[in-house]
Each structure stands twice: as C-alpha cells, then as structure tokens.
Design a protein around this motif. Structure first.
Motif, mmCIF file in Angstrom:
data_model
loop_
_atom_site.group_PDB
_atom_site.id
_atom_site.type_symbol
_atom_site.label_atom_id
_atom_site.label_comp_id
_atom_site.label_asym_id
_atom_site.label_seq_id
_atom_site.Cartn_x
_atom_site.Cartn_y
_atom_site.Cartn_z
ATOM 1 N N GLY A 213 -83.284 -18.381 3.479
ATOM 2 C CA GLY A 213 -84.190 -17.595 4.001
ATOM 3 C C GLY A 213 -85.559 -18.125 4.545
ATOM 4 N N GLU A 214 -85.821 -19.475 4.421
ATOM 5 C CA GLU A 214 -86.879 -20.015 4.970
ATOM 6 C C GLU A 214 -86.457 -21.081 5.952
ATOM 7 O OE1 GLU A 214 -88.385 -22.223 1.591
ATOM 8 O OE2 GLU A 214 -88.986 -20.568 0.187
ATOM 9 N N GLY A 215 -87.426 -21.137 6.847
ATOM 10 C CA GLY A 215 -87.283 -22.164 8.020
ATOM 11 C C GLY A 215 -85.857 -21.475 8.904
ATOM 12 N N PRO A 216 -85.180 -22.666 9.090
ATOM 13 C CA PRO A 216 -83.970 -22.529 9.811
ATOM 14 C C PRO A 216 -82.811 -21.969 8.928
ATOM 15 C CG PRO A 216 -84.276 -24.894 9.396
ATOM 16 C CD PRO A 216 -85.455 -24.215 8.666
ATOM 17 N N ALA A 217 -82.864 -21.926 7.553
ATOM 18 C CA ALA A 217 -81.860 -21.458 7.043
ATOM 19 C C ALA A 217 -81.487 -19.837 7.069
ATOM 20 C CB ALA A 217 -82.296 -21.512 5.352
ATOM 21 N N PRO A 218 -80.319 -19.517 7.168
ATOM 22 C CA PRO A 218 -79.890 -18.212 7.045
ATOM 23 C C PRO A 218 -80.684 -17.433 6.421
ATOM 24 C CG PRO A 218 -78.023 -19.661 7.161
ATOM 25 C CD PRO A 218 -79.152 -20.259 6.815
ATOM 26 N N ALA A 219 -80.533 -16.148 6.298
ATOM 27 C CA ALA A 219 -81.124 -14.923 5.513
ATOM 28 C C ALA A 219 -80.213 -14.891 4.148
ATOM 29 C CB ALA A 219 -81.463 -13.902 6.429
ATOM 30 N N TRP A 220 -80.719 -14.257 3.503
ATOM 31 C CA TRP A 220 -80.209 -14.090 2.019
ATOM 32 C C TRP A 220 -79.004 -13.100 2.093
ATOM 33 C CZ3 TRP A 220 -80.337 -16.313 -2.629
ATOM 34 C CH2 TRP A 220 -81.201 -17.006 -2.669
ATOM 35 N N GLY A 221 -79.102 -11.848 2.995
ATOM 36 C CA GLY A 221 -77.980 -11.133 3.017
ATOM 37 C C GLY A 221 -76.780 -11.754 3.793
ATOM 38 N N PRO A 222 -76.549 -12.058 4.702
ATOM 39 C CA PRO A 222 -75.353 -12.905 5.263
ATOM 40 C C PRO A 222 -74.834 -14.118 4.555
ATOM 41 C CG PRO A 222 -76.857 -12.507 6.957
ATOM 42 C CD PRO A 222 -77.722 -12.275 5.682
ATOM 43 N N THR A 223 -75.594 -14.931 3.637
ATOM 44 C CA THR A 223 -75.408 -15.794 2.862
ATOM 45 C C THR A 223 -74.816 -15.190 1.691
ATOM 46 O OG1 THR A 223 -77.409 -17.153 3.495
ATOM 47 C CG2 THR A 223 -76.073 -17.778 1.713
ATOM 48 N N ILE A 224 -75.104 -14.289 0.910
ATOM 49 C CA ILE A 224 -74.602 -13.656 -0.127
ATOM 50 C C ILE A 224 -73.121 -13.092 0.192
ATOM 51 C CG2 ILE A 224 -74.597 -11.957 -1.743
ATOM 52 C CD1 ILE A 224 -77.511 -11.967 -1.636
ATOM 53 N N LEU A 225 -73.278 -12.469 1.356
ATOM 54 C CA LEU A 225 -71.822 -12.009 1.873
ATOM 55 C C LEU A 225 -70.729 -13.076 2.003
ATOM 56 C CD1 LEU A 225 -70.207 -9.754 2.804
ATOM 57 C CD2 LEU A 225 -70.909 -10.091 5.047
ATOM 58 N N ALA A 226 -71.276 -14.261 2.687
ATOM 59 C CA ALA A 226 -70.352 -15.230 2.958
ATOM 60 C C ALA A 226 -69.919 -15.950 1.368
ATOM 61 C CB ALA A 226 -71.030 -16.273 3.835
ATOM 62 N N THR A 227 -70.876 -16.037 0.564
ATOM 63 C CA THR A 227 -70.466 -16.585 -0.736
ATOM 64 C C THR A 227 -69.468 -15.778 -1.288
ATOM 65 O OG1 THR A 227 -72.755 -17.624 -0.843
ATOM 66 C CG2 THR A 227 -71.397 -17.417 -2.877
ATOM 67 N N LEU A 228 -69.432 -14.349 -1.351
ATOM 68 C CA LEU A 228 -68.627 -13.545 -1.983
ATOM 69 C C LEU A 228 -67.371 -13.611 -1.320
ATOM 70 C CD1 LEU A 228 -70.744 -10.295 -2.651
ATOM 71 C CD2 LEU A 228 -70.057 -12.048 -4.212
ATOM 72 N N ILE A 229 -67.058 -13.612 -0.024
ATOM 73 C CA ILE A 229 -65.851 -13.867 0.401
ATOM 74 C C ILE A 229 -65.233 -15.200 0.341
ATOM 75 C CG2 ILE A 229 -64.762 -13.877 2.845
ATOM 76 C CD1 ILE A 229 -66.869 -11.915 3.820
ATOM 77 N N ALA A 230 -66.250 -16.111 0.383
ATOM 78 C CA ALA A 230 -65.634 -17.599 0.205
ATOM 79 C C ALA A 230 -64.985 -17.536 -1.534
ATOM 80 C CB ALA A 230 -66.692 -18.370 0.021
ATOM 81 N N PHE A 231 -65.580 -16.915 -2.235
ATOM 82 C CA PHE A 231 -65.050 -16.883 -3.726
ATOM 83 C C PHE A 231 -63.658 -16.072 -3.643
ATOM 84 C CE2 PHE A 231 -64.385 -13.807 -7.095
ATOM 85 C CZ PHE A 231 -63.839 -14.718 -8.170
ATOM 86 N N ALA A 232 -63.799 -15.059 -3.119
ATOM 87 C CA ALA A 232 -62.209 -14.344 -2.941
ATOM 88 C C ALA A 232 -60.925 -15.162 -2.494
ATOM 89 C CB ALA A 232 -62.341 -13.000 -2.464
#
Length: 281
Positions: A213-232
């Motif tokens: 969510g800071e600088g060039p890093a992606p926002a929290w929402g898409p990152t959390i979604l990606a993390t949950l999908i990666a887990f499954a």
C-alpha cells in the motif's frame, strides 16, 4: 497498478508455482510482463508467499508440531537432544541463516536489478539444468531419509535455499537439487525443502507486509485476495507434487524451465519485451 483481477490471477500463479521447482517469483514477474501489467514487486511476492506457506503449516502440521515440541523440550532435557525431531529443529534454524543474512545484505539488489528479465531467463535455464543433473545423479540411489540429515548437509541446503533470492532459481528447485546431490530421496529432499522454507518465508513476508500500500507496492485489497487464493491452490499443489515425485522424475519441470528461459531471452533479445518491462523504479 495491480487491481483486483490482477491480484486474483497472480494469486493463482503463486499457488500453482510456489512448490514446483520452476520459481514462483519468476512466474509472477514474467507473467505480468507478458500481459503488459506492472511488475508486482518483491513485496507483493513475499506477502503472497505467506498464503502458500500457511498451506505448508497446515499440510505438515503434525510434522511441524513434533519438531517444535521436541526441539523446545530438548533445551531443558538433554536426553532428547539426539531425537531426530530435535535435531531437525536445529537444522532448520541453521539452514535458515544463509538466506536471512544474504537477504538483508542484498535487499536493494534483489528488489531491483535481479528482477531483470534477462537474469530471470538465464537462471531458469541454468538451474533447470542443475536440477536435471541432480535428478539423474547416482547420488539419488542412496535414498537417504530426512532422519539421516547432518549439520554439513543442513548448511548445504541452507546455502542452496539462499540462491532463491534470485528470481528464476526457485526455492524448492534449489533445495531439492541440493538434497538429491547429497543423496536424499526425492520425497525426503522435497519434504525438507518445504519445512526449511517456513521460517524464511514467514519472516520475509511479515517484514514486507509493512510495504504493501506504500509507494510502488500494490494495495492491500488485491494483495490479500492474491494471498488467500495462493493458500487454497498451494495446499492442493503440495499434495499433488509429493504424490507425483514419488513415482516420476523432475525432467518435465527441467524441460519447462529451459523452454521458458529460452523463450524469455528470445523475447527480450528481439525487443518484444524490455528487460525491465513493467517496473516502476
């Protein structure tokens, strides 16, 4: 910018590739470049790995609980210090030191110049060939179990894992190659590879959380979604991979790595892709 759709797709890619010896960080980088998306960056990669590492914690929960419990009790009960689980606990700690030290020392380089597509193409090919040599070496005939692990071998595993700081090497590919060359069975090499990654990935992902969510890093929402999908997806990938390698060699992964590396270098050499495609730095 990584939006919700991009996050979902990259989470799927992360889950599918994290445990296979083909480099998840390279695939996140290359996949984004080919589609004209922004490079998700090292922070996004590290945080989504928390999802796949959570899958490891659950899949190997009995092994991990036994290792942690026995190791902790061995600190006050000397009789337990020769127990395989207590020794494995120390070996995981020792094996984690190289990647921690090198990661801290070369963080800026890892997050910038090592994400060059030419570097990734080269490492995909070179370390794919190393995996081929390891898989075909006579050493694998000894088929040592994890319980036969020694301190020098644990250090060797750790040094191999530290190479995964370079996108394209593959954490599992590097450590599995080291295990095979040291004479461990495919299953033992893969199993220890997954266990060894736990402290490093959890530490790296936790530190990188503060950059989302800071600088060039992606926002929290898409990152959390990606993390949950990666887990499954990652949980299913672990089960499939361990079953697969019990009856098959790593050669299909070798061929895939080499072909992807050659195609990637060709695309950059012909100007179809810029070496820094998608980067914002």
């Amino acid at each position: 910018m990584i939006d919700w759709f991009h996050g979902a797709v990259l989470g799927l890619v992360q889950g599918l590739t994290e445990f296979l010896p083909i480099s998840s960080s390279a695939h996140l980088r290359v996949f984004s470049a080919l589609l004209g998306w922004d490079d998700p960056g090292a922070a996004f990669t590290a945080v989504t790995q928390l999802g796949t590492e959570s899958a490891v914690l659950i899949y190997f929960r009995r092994d991990i609980a036994a290792i942690v419990s026995t190791w902790a009790r061995s600190l006050v009960r000397p009789a337990l210090r020769q127990d395989p689980n207590a020794r494995l606990g120390w070996f995981v700690i020792v094996g984690t030191l190289p990647i921690g030290l090198l990661g801290a020392a070369f963080q800026t380089t890892i997050e910038s110049s090592l994400r060059d597509l030419r570097v990734i193409g080269t490492t995909l090919i070179v370390f794919g060939l190393i995996l081929a040599v390891a898989d075909r070496s006579r050493a694998i005939r000894h088929a040592r179990p994890i319980s036969a692990l020694t301190l020098p071998h644990a250090i060797g595993y750790g040094l191999a894992q530290s190479l995964a700081l370079i996108p394209g090497v593959s954490r599992s590919g590097g450590t599995i190659s080291a295990g095979l060359l040291l004479g461990y069975s495919r299953e033992a090499a893969a199993r220890y590879s997954f266990l060894l990654a736990v402290p490093a990935v959890l530490a790296s992902g936790t530190l990188e959380l503060f950059k989302i969510g800071e600088g060039p890093a992606p926002a929290w929402g898409p990152t959390i979604l990606a993390t949950l999908i990666a887990f499954a997806i990652g949980y299913a990938a672990i089960a499939w991979f361990l079953k697969y390698i019990s009856h098959h060699s790593f050669m299909p992964f070798v061929v895939y790595r080499v072909l992807l590396g050659v195609v990637l270098i060709a695309l950059v050499s012909t100007g179809y892709l810029a070496p820094d495609a998608g980067t914002t730095g």
